[in-house]
Design a protein around this motif. Structure first.
Motif, mmCIF file in Angstrom:
data_model
loop_
_atom_site.group_PDB
_atom_site.id
_atom_site.type_symbol
_atom_site.label_atom_id
_atom_site.label_comp_id
_atom_site.label_asym_id
_atom_site.label_seq_id
_atom_site.Cartn_x
_atom_site.Cartn_y
_atom_site.Cartn_z
ATOM 1 N N ASP A 1 0.820 -1.212 0.000
ATOM 2 C CA ASP A 1 0.000 0.000 0.000
ATOM 3 C C ASP A 1 0.859 1.270 0.000
ATOM 4 N N VAL A 2 1.977 1.232 0.724
ATOM 5 C CA VAL A 2 2.900 2.376 0.705
ATOM 6 C C VAL A 2 3.391 2.612 -0.734
ATOM 7 N N ARG A 3 3.764 1.533 -1.425
ATOM 8 C CA ARG A 3 4.265 1.683 -2.806
ATOM 9 C C ARG A 3 3.177 2.206 -3.747
ATOM 10 N N LEU A 4 1.955 1.687 -3.568
ATOM 11 C CA LEU A 4 0.842 2.162 -4.403
ATOM 12 C C LEU A 4 0.629 3.658 -4.212
ATOM 13 N N LEU A 5 0.683 4.086 -2.953
ATOM 14 C CA LEU A 5 0.454 5.498 -2.647
ATOM 15 C C LEU A 5 1.620 6.361 -3.127
ATOM 16 N N GLU A 6 2.833 5.840 -2.997
ATOM 17 C CA GLU A 6 3.994 6.582 -3.524
ATOM 18 C C GLU A 6 3.846 6.768 -5.033
ATOM 19 N N SER A 7 3.473 5.692 -5.723
ATOM 20 C CA SER A 7 3.314 5.798 -7.189
ATOM 21 C C SER A 7 2.185 6.755 -7.547
#
Ligand code: DX5
Ligand code: ZN
Length: 216
Positions: free
Chosen positions: A19-25
């Protein structure tokens, strides 16, 4: 441009990094991390081990919201864990200790913030405004995600905008609780520039579009 701080309370605890990566992207520049002790609020959430685990996987700003009683006891752990902003509730201790808590946060090189619950008059935080890098106005009762936005908190945001212009013009004004595409505009109109969004952001099918809309 405004800042959007997705609240990781709404992330999937078994897939936090995903989820952190999704939000970063999707363009997230801040993450809001809620800490609850089951005493100051009737719920539990993340602790400093989560903050330090997040610190290892992201270089985005970690905005840590302490919903804990007498936070002075844990300032050191949260600062060392890697918080960028560390925010404490004005209701969580005596005025002397709140003042000492903000000073201690700053001594660790972390940005201090203060929060007010919906029933607390905004004037209560006036003595601390010069010490703060961020002031957070709760737009729900703290403790749970997914609650309805309280539009009657907007006069507090407007009061802060006016007051901070005189005493601490670079201080961020943040809102937290029930912020979504429909409620964000009134927050911005009243002067908020940091918008925490939990369920609305994590549930948004197009997270990049959600974040850009709130930033605008
Ligand atoms: C509530 C927390 C919020 C929460 C917001 O006590 O402080 O940060 O995650 O969640 P939403 O955006 O779902 O109201
Ligand atoms: Zn929060």
């Amino acid at each position: 441009m405004n800042i959007v701080a997705p609240s990781l309370l709404a992330a999937d605890p078994m897939h936090m990094e995903r989820d952190v990566r999704l939000l970063e992207s999707a363009g997230a520049k801040w993450f809001h991390v809620d800490v609850m002790d089951g005493l100051f609020v009737p719920n539990f959430s993340f602790g400093y081990s989560t903050v330090s685990a997040l610190r290892k996987i992201t270089n985005r700003i970690l905005d840590v919201h302490l919903m804990i009683d007498r936070p002075l006891r844990y300032v050191e752990q949260f600062c060392k864990a890697g918080a960028d902003y560390l925010t404490v509730h004005v209701e969580a201790d005596t005025p002397e200790n709140i003042s000492a808590t903000l000073d201690k946060i700053a001594e660790y090189g972390v940005k201090p913030g203060i929060v007010v619950k919906p029933k607390t008059p905004i004037e209560t935080i006036e003595p601390y405004l010069e010490k703060c890098a961020l002031v957070l106005v709760m737009t729900v009762e703290p403790g749970f995600g997914g609650q309805s936005f309280m539009a009657d908190m907007m006069p507090k945001v407007a009061w802060l905008k006016q007051t901070l212009a005189k005493v601490n013009p670079t201080c961020h004004i943040e809102v937290d609780g029930g912020v979504d595409i429909k409620t964000a505009p009134v927050c911005k109109e009243n002067g908020a520039n940091v918008l925490v969004a939990g369920s609305a952001c994590l549930k948004a099918e197009d997270k990049a579009a959600f974040i850009s809309a709130l930033e605008a």
